[in-house]
Design a protein around this motif. Structure first.
Motif, mmCIF file in Angstrom:
data_model
loop_
_atom_site.group_PDB
_atom_site.id
_atom_site.type_symbol
_atom_site.label_atom_id
_atom_site.label_comp_id
_atom_site.label_asym_id
_atom_site.label_seq_id
_atom_site.Cartn_x
_atom_site.Cartn_y
_atom_site.Cartn_z
ATOM 1 N N LEU A 1 6.412 -11.308 11.111
ATOM 2 C CA LEU A 1 6.947 -10.109 10.478
ATOM 3 C C LEU A 1 5.862 -9.040 10.463
ATOM 4 C CD1 LEU A 1 8.821 -11.608 7.369
ATOM 5 C CD2 LEU A 1 9.834 -10.867 9.535
ATOM 6 N N ASP A 2 6.286 -7.786 10.582
ATOM 7 C CA ASP A 2 5.330 -6.676 10.519
ATOM 8 C C ASP A 2 4.902 -6.411 9.075
ATOM 9 O OD1 ASP A 2 5.323 -5.886 13.337
ATOM 10 O OD2 ASP A 2 7.416 -5.355 12.976
ATOM 11 N N PHE A 3 5.849 -6.511 8.148
ATOM 12 C CA PHE A 3 5.532 -6.303 6.737
ATOM 13 C C PHE A 3 6.667 -6.878 5.906
ATOM 14 C CE2 PHE A 3 8.062 -2.599 7.874
ATOM 15 C CZ PHE A 3 8.877 -2.397 6.769
ATOM 16 N N ILE A 4 6.429 -7.012 4.605
ATOM 17 C CA ILE A 4 7.480 -7.437 3.686
ATOM 18 C C ILE A 4 7.446 -6.523 2.464
ATOM 19 C CG2 ILE A 4 7.389 -9.833 4.459
ATOM 20 C CD1 ILE A 4 5.942 -10.572 1.893
ATOM 21 N N VAL A 5 8.567 -6.454 1.760
ATOM 22 C CA VAL A 5 8.656 -5.757 0.473
ATOM 23 C C VAL A 5 8.775 -6.839 -0.591
ATOM 24 C CG1 VAL A 5 9.987 -4.154 -0.950
ATOM 25 C CG2 VAL A 5 9.796 -3.776 1.531
ATOM 26 N N ASN A 6 7.802 -6.912 -1.503
ATOM 27 C CA ASN A 6 7.808 -8.004 -2.467
ATOM 28 C C ASN A 6 7.036 -7.632 -3.720
ATOM 29 O OD1 ASN A 6 7.381 -10.997 -3.435
ATOM 30 N ND2 ASN A 6 8.726 -11.133 -1.662
ATOM 31 N N ASN A 7 7.350 -8.353 -4.819
ATOM 32 C CA ASN A 7 6.643 -8.107 -6.084
ATOM 33 C C ASN A 7 5.649 -9.221 -6.406
ATOM 34 O OD1 ASN A 7 8.201 -10.259 -6.951
ATOM 35 N ND2 ASN A 7 9.439 -9.088 -8.376
ATOM 36 N N GLN A 8 5.452 -10.122 -5.471
ATOM 37 C CA GLN A 8 4.512 -11.215 -5.691
ATOM 38 C C GLN A 8 3.242 -10.988 -4.878
ATOM 39 O OE1 GLN A 8 6.201 -15.167 -5.403
ATOM 40 N NE2 GLN A 8 8.209 -14.460 -6.075
ATOM 41 N N ARG A 9 2.201 -11.732 -5.234
ATOM 42 C CA ARG A 9 0.941 -11.658 -4.501
ATOM 43 C C ARG A 9 0.547 -13.038 -4.004
ATOM 44 N NH1 ARG A 9 -2.703 -7.327 -4.525
ATOM 45 N NH2 ARG A 9 -1.733 -5.441 -5.357
ATOM 46 N N ASP A 10 -0.012 -13.061 -2.839
ATOM 47 C CA ASP A 10 -0.426 -14.308 -2.210
ATOM 48 C C ASP A 10 -1.953 -14.368 -2.205
ATOM 49 O OD1 ASP A 10 -1.075 -15.947 0.500
ATOM 50 O OD2 ASP A 10 0.858 -16.571 -0.288
ATOM 51 N N SER A 11 -2.487 -15.568 -2.137
ATOM 52 C CA SER A 11 -3.941 -15.739 -2.152
ATOM 53 C C SER A 11 -4.598 -15.423 -0.806
ATOM 54 C CB SER A 11 -4.288 -17.172 -2.559
ATOM 55 O OG SER A 11 -3.715 -18.103 -1.651
ATOM 56 N N ASP A 12 -3.805 -15.179 0.221
ATOM 57 C CA ASP A 12 -4.343 -14.923 1.557
ATOM 58 C C ASP A 12 -5.159 -13.621 1.559
ATOM 59 O OD1 ASP A 12 -4.858 -14.491 4.221
ATOM 60 O OD2 ASP A 12 -2.826 -14.917 4.905
ATOM 61 N N PRO A 13 -6.464 -13.680 1.825
ATOM 62 C CA PRO A 13 -7.292 -12.459 1.805
ATOM 63 C C PRO A 13 -6.993 -11.515 2.954
ATOM 64 C CG PRO A 13 -8.575 -14.325 2.590
ATOM 65 C CD PRO A 13 -7.260 -14.883 2.132
ATOM 66 N N ALA A 14 -6.216 -11.973 3.941
ATOM 67 C CA ALA A 14 -5.910 -11.121 5.087
ATOM 68 C C ALA A 14 -4.787 -10.130 4.791
ATOM 69 C CB ALA A 14 -5.520 -11.984 6.290
ATOM 70 N N LEU A 15 -4.169 -10.229 3.596
ATOM 71 C CA LEU A 15 -3.032 -9.381 3.286
ATOM 72 C C LEU A 15 -3.462 -8.120 2.541
ATOM 73 C CD1 LEU A 15 -0.358 -12.005 2.161
ATOM 74 C CD2 LEU A 15 -0.763 -11.050 4.439
ATOM 75 N N LEU A 16 -2.818 -7.009 2.881
ATOM 76 C CA LEU A 16 -3.018 -5.732 2.211
ATOM 77 C C LEU A 16 -1.738 -5.344 1.482
ATOM 78 C CD1 LEU A 16 -4.960 -3.656 4.895
ATOM 79 C CD2 LEU A 16 -5.884 -4.713 2.833
ATOM 80 N N TYR A 17 -1.894 -4.660 0.339
ATOM 81 C CA TYR A 17 -0.761 -4.304 -0.515
ATOM 82 C C TYR A 17 -0.714 -2.791 -0.699
ATOM 83 C CZ TYR A 17 -0.700 -9.272 -1.571
ATOM 84 O OH TYR A 17 -0.630 -10.639 -1.467
ATOM 85 N N GLN A 18 0.344 -2.193 -0.213
ATOM 86 C CA GLN A 18 0.550 -0.749 -0.360
ATOM 87 C C GLN A 18 1.615 -0.519 -1.428
ATOM 88 O OE1 GLN A 18 1.384 1.417 3.326
ATOM 89 N NE2 GLN A 18 2.965 2.607 2.251
ATOM 90 N N PRO A 19 1.301 0.158 -2.536
ATOM 91 C CA PRO A 19 2.299 0.355 -3.600
ATOM 92 C C PRO A 19 3.579 0.979 -3.066
ATOM 93 C CG PRO A 19 0.128 1.053 -4.327
ATOM 94 C CD PRO A 19 -0.003 0.782 -2.851
ATOM 95 N N PHE A 20 4.711 0.438 -3.520
ATOM 96 C CA PHE A 20 6.010 0.922 -3.043
ATOM 97 C C PHE A 20 6.813 1.525 -4.199
ATOM 98 C CE2 PHE A 20 10.341 -0.258 -1.121
ATOM 99 C CZ PHE A 20 10.377 0.900 -0.347
ATOM 100 N N TYR A 21 7.114 0.737 -5.215
ATOM 101 C CA TYR A 21 7.788 1.270 -6.395
ATOM 102 C C TYR A 21 7.641 0.290 -7.548
ATOM 103 C CZ TYR A 21 11.835 -1.883 -5.835
ATOM 104 O OH TYR A 21 12.646 -2.990 -5.744
ATOM 105 N N SER A 22 8.015 0.751 -8.740
ATOM 106 C CA SER A 22 7.955 -0.081 -9.936
ATOM 107 C C SER A 22 9.342 -0.297 -10.496
ATOM 108 C CB SER A 22 7.061 0.571 -10.999
ATOM 109 O OG SER A 22 5.730 0.638 -10.556
ATOM 110 N N ASP A 23 9.574 -1.465 -11.087
ATOM 111 C CA ASP A 23 10.875 -1.822 -11.638
ATOM 112 C C ASP A 23 10.661 -2.337 -13.055
ATOM 113 O OD1 ASP A 23 13.625 -2.190 -11.702
ATOM 114 O OD2 ASP A 23 13.684 -3.328 -9.834
ATOM 115 N N ARG A 24 11.759 -2.598 -13.762
ATOM 116 C CA ARG A 24 11.685 -3.148 -15.115
ATOM 117 C C ARG A 24 12.743 -4.236 -15.267
ATOM 118 N NH1 ARG A 24 9.500 0.322 -19.158
ATOM 119 N NH2 ARG A 24 9.927 -1.412 -20.579
ATOM 120 N N LEU A 25 12.387 -5.253 -16.064
ATOM 121 C CA LEU A 25 13.355 -6.282 -16.428
ATOM 122 C C LEU A 25 14.308 -5.707 -17.474
ATOM 123 C CD1 LEU A 25 14.052 -9.416 -16.206
ATOM 124 C CD2 LEU A 25 12.790 -9.622 -18.370
#
Length: 308
Positions: A141-165
């Motif tokens: 996959l080129d990218f994913i949209v997700n609210n979780q974080r993985d321990s893989d140091p090769a991953l970069l996280y670009q803020p997308f949006y915020s939600d609320r429960l």
């Protein structure tokens, strides 16, 4: 650059089935079977254990696959860079996103994106978060949209949006009758303690909505008994609309559900808690201009939806 051998073996591993892999590769299962047998004879090692009809990588297979996937990533990077030189006229975007978000993001994004990128194929992966992270780590996959974080140091996280429960109840719920809407027309906050004697409709423990629900209940100091446990968030909201209990959801989802009966929803838990979603991609993966353009189209679709 032709890596047919590597593409064939990774397809077998991905599907665990010769038939399904052959379908993806547009060849016949016997042709793929002969290819694999010849390759294993050439290597002098068995790459897959045949467990019934399942093909499971051996230790040799795992070593082969690790290197094959790396070679395919380099091939993809080369082709993507060359594709950029062709002004993005051809290529593919493969991204992971939960099915609920495709309902309100994908169509407007593609409507804006497609006219200027007619030769780009867009493929969505609507799987669990664990599966999306696995495919992203493997370069599929080129990218994913997700609210979780993985321990893989090769991953970069670009803020997308915020939600609320949010907590969801039927519109005429007696405990909600006296809760006024905020003056700004937004969503009111309630203390879950007010509803702790109500039956709760919860998701399964691995779902992110359940993780945030558990945190909200811990924050409020309650541990009510659930009456229903189900995965589908829209079904949970429908049960709440029927007065069968208290459901939980994400605010971005709940606004797009359609109900036979009306519902109300409220923020719960820690007032400061927000759920941050990111565009997640590998730092070592080349991102062609047309992939970046598609991410921008998703962002614009999100902003348009938020402004409605």
């Amino acid at each position: 650059m032709e890596l047919r051998e590597q593409a064939y073996v990774t397809a077998i591993a991905r599907h665990g089935s010769l038939k399904q892999a052959a379908t993806e590769l547009h060849i016949s299962p016997p042709t793929l079977s002969i290819f694999l047998s010849n390759l294993e004879k050439e290597l002098g090692l068995q790459l897959f254990d045949r467990l019934g009809k399942r093909f499971v990588p051996t230790e040799a297979g795992r070593i082969y696959l690790e290197n094959a996937r790396e070679m395919l990533r380099y091939q993809e990077r080369c082709r993507a860079q060359l594709g950029d030189l062709r002004q993005g006229s051809t290529g593919s975007v493969r991204f992971g996103i939960h099915p609920r978000r495709t309902l309100y993001l994908l169509a407007p994004a593609l409507k804006a994106y497609a006219p200027s990128h007619p030769g780009i194929q867009v493929t969505t992966c609507e799987q669990s978060s664990d599966e999306m992270f696995r495919l992203l780590a493997g370069g599929e996959l080129d990218f994913i949209v997700n609210n979780q974080r993985d321990s893989d140091p090769a991953l970069l996280y670009q803020p997308f949006y915020s939600d609320r429960l949010v907590m969801v109840v039927r519109a005429d719920h007696p405990l909600a009758a006296d809760i006024p809407a905020p003056e700004d027309g937004g969503t009111a906050w309630v203390d879950l303690k007010w509803f702790e004697r109500e039956p709760f409709i919860l998701q399964k423990s691995h779902q992110s909505s359940r993780i945030y629900t558990d945190r909200a209940m811990d924050y409020s100091g309650i541990s009510p008994q659930s009456r229903y446990v189900l995965e589908n968030l829209e079904s949970a909201a429908q049960l709440a609309a029927e007065g069968l209990g208290i459901a939980f959801n994400f605010e971005s989802y709940i606004r797009h559900f359609h109900y036979h009966k009306p519902v109300r929803w409220f923020y719960v838990g820690d007032r400061e808690t927000v759920i941050n979603y990111s565009i997640i991609y590998r730092r070592d993966k080349y991102m062609p201009t047309y992939v970046k353009d598609f991410i921008a189209a998703l962002q614009e679709a999100l902003e348009l939806d938020a402004g409605r």
